[in-house]
Scaffold this motif. Structure first.
Motif, PDB file in Angstrom:
ATOM      1  N   VAL A   1      27.806  26.955  -1.663  1.00 62.92           N
ATOM      2  CA  VAL A   1      27.229  26.485  -2.918  1.00 62.92           C
ATOM      3  C   VAL A   1      28.137  26.912  -4.065  1.00 62.92           C
ATOM      4  N   PRO A   2      28.633  25.973  -4.856  1.00 58.61           N
ATOM      5  CA  PRO A   2      29.546  26.322  -5.951  1.00 58.61           C
ATOM      6  C   PRO A   2      28.902  27.298  -6.929  1.00 58.61           C
ATOM      7  N   GLY A   3      29.675  28.227  -7.402  1.00 52.22           N
ATOM      8  CA  GLY A   3      29.164  29.210  -8.355  1.00 52.22           C
ATOM      9  C   GLY A   3      29.563  28.888  -9.776  1.00 52.22           C
ATOM     10  N   ASP A   4      29.435  27.607 -10.163  1.00 57.57           N
ATOM     11  CA  ASP A   4      29.904  27.189 -11.482  1.00 57.57           C
ATOM     12  C   ASP A   4      28.773  26.894 -12.468  1.00 57.57           C
ATOM     13  N   SER A   5      27.552  27.266 -12.088  1.00 58.28           N
ATOM     14  CA  SER A   5      26.385  27.074 -12.966  1.00 58.28           C
ATOM     15  C   SER A   5      26.110  25.608 -13.274  1.00 58.28           C
ATOM     16  N   LYS A   6      26.636  24.702 -12.465  1.00 58.82           N
ATOM     17  CA  LYS A   6      26.387  23.277 -12.634  1.00 58.82           C
ATOM     18  C   LYS A   6      25.514  22.767 -11.496  1.00 58.82           C
ATOM     19  N   GLN A   7      24.903  21.614 -11.709  1.00 60.26           N
ATOM     20  CA  GLN A   7      24.142  20.969 -10.650  1.00 60.26           C
ATOM     21  C   GLN A   7      25.009  19.911  -9.972  1.00 60.26           C
ATOM     22  N   HIS A   8      24.920  19.876  -8.659  1.00 58.36           N
ATOM     23  CA  HIS A   8      25.780  19.017  -7.860  1.00 58.36           C
ATOM     24  C   HIS A   8      24.944  18.066  -6.999  1.00 58.36           C
ATOM     25  N   PRO A   9      25.505  16.909  -6.639  1.00 58.54           N
ATOM     26  CA  PRO A   9      24.811  16.059  -5.681  1.00 58.54           C
ATOM     27  C   PRO A   9      24.757  16.758  -4.327  1.00 58.54           C
ATOM     28  N   ALA A  10      23.773  16.396  -3.530  1.00 60.70           N
ATOM     29  CA  ALA A  10      23.588  17.040  -2.233  1.00 60.70           C
ATOM     30  C   ALA A  10      23.187  15.995  -1.201  1.00 60.70           C
ATOM     31  N   VAL A  11      23.463  16.318   0.057  1.00 59.67           N
ATOM     32  CA  VAL A  11      23.128  15.395   1.134  1.00 59.67           C
ATOM     33  C   VAL A  11      22.650  16.171   2.353  1.00 59.67           C
ATOM     34  N   VAL A  12      21.653  15.625   3.011  1.00 60.53           N
ATOM     35  CA  VAL A  12      21.267  16.072   4.349  1.00 60.53           C
ATOM     36  C   VAL A  12      21.924  15.110   5.332  1.00 60.53           C
ATOM     37  N   TYR A  13      22.705  15.657   6.252  1.00 63.39           N
ATOM     38  CA  TYR A  13      23.369  14.831   7.263  1.00 63.39           C
ATOM     39  C   TYR A  13      22.742  15.142   8.617  1.00 63.39           C
ATOM     40  N   VAL A  14      22.197  14.101   9.268  1.00 69.03           N
ATOM     41  CA  VAL A  14      21.500  14.281  10.538  1.00 69.03           C
ATOM     42  C   VAL A  14      22.399  13.815  11.678  1.00 69.03           C
ATOM     43  N   HIS A  15      22.681  14.701  12.594  1.00 72.33           N
ATOM     44  CA  HIS A  15      23.611  14.452  13.696  1.00 72.33           C
ATOM     45  C   HIS A  15      23.080  13.398  14.668  1.00 72.33           C
ATOM     46  N   GLY A  16      23.997  12.828  15.455  1.00 69.36           N
ATOM     47  CA  GLY A  16      23.628  11.968  16.554  1.00 69.36           C
ATOM     48  C   GLY A  16      23.303  12.791  17.791  1.00 69.36           C
ATOM     49  N   GLY A  17      22.769  12.134  18.822  1.00 65.45           N
ATOM     50  CA  GLY A  17      22.382  12.851  20.029  1.00 65.45           C
ATOM     51  C   GLY A  17      21.184  13.748  19.774  1.00 65.45           C
ATOM     52  N   PHE A  18      20.986  14.727  20.642  1.00 70.12           N
ATOM     53  CA  PHE A  18      19.818  15.601  20.543  1.00 70.12           C
ATOM     54  C   PHE A  18      20.212  17.074  20.530  1.00 70.12           C
ATOM     55  N   ALA A  19      21.378  17.360  19.987  1.00 70.51           N
ATOM     56  CA  ALA A  19      21.826  18.727  19.759  1.00 70.51           C
ATOM     57  C   ALA A  19      22.902  18.690  18.684  1.00 70.51           C
ATOM     58  N   PHE A  20      23.028  19.785  17.966  1.00 67.02           N
ATOM     59  CA  PHE A  20      24.012  19.891  16.883  1.00 67.02           C
ATOM     60  C   PHE A  20      25.205  20.699  17.366  1.00 67.02           C
TER      61      PHE A  20
ATOM     62  N   THR B   1      15.197  23.546  -3.531  1.00 64.95           N
ATOM     63  CA  THR B   1      14.967  24.940  -3.931  1.00 64.95           C
ATOM     64  C   THR B   1      16.231  25.600  -4.460  1.00 64.95           C
ATOM     65  N   LEU B   2      17.370  24.933  -4.311  1.00 60.29           N
ATOM     66  CA  LEU B   2      18.641  25.494  -4.770  1.00 60.29           C
ATOM     67  C   LEU B   2      18.910  25.033  -6.197  1.00 60.29           C
ATOM     68  N   LYS B   3      19.086  25.967  -7.087  1.00 59.02           N
ATOM     69  CA  LYS B   3      19.266  25.619  -8.499  1.00 59.02           C
ATOM     70  C   LYS B   3      20.570  24.863  -8.733  1.00 59.02           C
ATOM     71  N   GLU B   4      21.502  24.968  -7.795  1.00 54.92           N
ATOM     72  CA  GLU B   4      22.782  24.278  -7.937  1.00 54.92           C
ATOM     73  C   GLU B   4      22.709  22.806  -7.534  1.00 54.92           C
ATOM     74  N   VAL B   5      21.582  22.386  -6.976  1.00 57.08           N
ATOM     75  CA  VAL B   5      21.413  21.003  -6.524  1.00 57.08           C
ATOM     76  C   VAL B   5      20.774  20.169  -7.624  1.00 57.08           C
ATOM     77  N   ASP B   6      21.362  19.013  -7.908  1.00 55.87           N
ATOM     78  CA  ASP B   6      20.784  18.059  -8.846  1.00 55.87           C
ATOM     79  C   ASP B   6      19.601  17.379  -8.161  1.00 55.87           C
TER      80      ASP B   6
END
Length: 290
Positions: free
Chosen positions: A82-101, A153-158
């Motif tokens: 998480v960048p420590g620049d006091s800014k809000q950044h775009p965020a993404v949840v990436y869901v893997h293929g298959g049934f294990a990460f 819940t992350l303050k750095e996330v827009d």
């Protein structure tokens, strides 16, 4: 790599079916995925972990393994630095293929990090030693939505620029998540299987932990049955040589558009796997413009 081998082994033993059973529902409950899910409890005839073997790879430098909550389950995920620049950044949840990460899934997701996104790659119920039972596209939808709520819940996330993307099984879960309330601004699926009735017939019935002859069980896992429920901007990516998913993806998007939904299909060069890199980069470009 194990993920790809697992998927290919199953695909090698199936008979590819190109027809689609997508149609509009004939009652309000069928058209409303959220309502249908709230009135239904899946009945698992096989309880236990996901069927794919895994290794708990250590996260690479700059990536943390964290816990997030999904209902009464505590699940694992990898979180980019998480960048420590006091800014809000775009965020993404990436869901893997298959049934294990595995680490190869992180390599795919890292393209978002390289583009300036905070990235969360969740491990779902029953996967990688997680608690809970493998449900094959049911409870896992809750896990993916909960992963997005964790990012909030992350303050750095827009909070206005949280996105969801998923490949293969993760793409199917992403389609279902697009039909539920969630924090996501837009969603991209790569090589999803919208028609679960045909998907199960093609060999995956051997993996399903529920009675595949139970129409309700299959329907509640089938994105093509609930196109009227789509709530988010949805990008449906498919490779032009992905013969298992090409026609059903076009059919899914056509019916969604007939229902007035904001859904686009994007055809990419390659098969189920070789089209992924280009699809991710294209979806980053689209997310950046939102």
């Amino acid at each position: 790599m194990k993920k790809k081998i697992f998927i290919l082994l199953v695909l090698c033993c199936i008979i590819v079916t190109s027809c689609s059973s997508e149609h509009k529902g004939n009652n309000d409950n069928l058209n409303d995925l959220e309502k249908s899910r709230s009135n239904f409890q899946t009945k698992l005839i096989k309880k236990g972990p996901a069927p794919q073997e895994y290794t708990n790879d250590p996260p690479p430098k700059g990536v943390s393994e964290i816990n997030y909550n999904s209902g009464n389950l505590t699940l694992k995920a990898w979180l980019s630095k998480v960048p420590g620049d006091s800014k809000q950044h775009p965020a993404v949840v990436y869901v893997h293929g298959g049934f294990a990460f595995g680490i190869d899934d992180w390599i795919d997701a890292k393209k978002f990090q390289d583009a300036g996104y905070i990235v969360l790659t969740p491990m779902l119920r029953g996967e990688n030693g997680n608690s809970g039972n493998f449900e094959f596209f049911f409870g896992e939808v809750n896990d993916v939505i909960s992963a997005g709520e964790f990012l909030l819940t992350l303050k750095e996330v827009d909070p206005n620029r949280v996105f969801l993307a998923g490949h293969s099984s993760g793409g199917t879960i992403s389609l279902l998540a697009s039909m539920m309330p969630s924090p996501y601004k837009a969603i991209s699926s790569y090589g999803a299987a919208p028609d679960q009735e045909e998907f199960l017939k093609s060999g995956w019935d051997k993996v399903a932990p529920f009675n595949v002859k139970d129409t309700n069980e299959v329907t509640l896992r089938s994105p093509n049955k609930f196109t009227e429920s789509i709530q988010k901007k949805l990008f449906v990516y498919v490779g032009n040589k992905d013969n298992d998913h090409l026609k059903e993806s076009y059919s899914f998007v056509q019916i969604a558009k007939e229902n007035g939904k904001n859904v686009d299909i994007i055809l990419m060069e390659g098969n189920h796997f070789t089209s992924l890199d280009k699809s991710i980069l294209d979806s980053i470009d689209k997310f950046n413009k939102m």
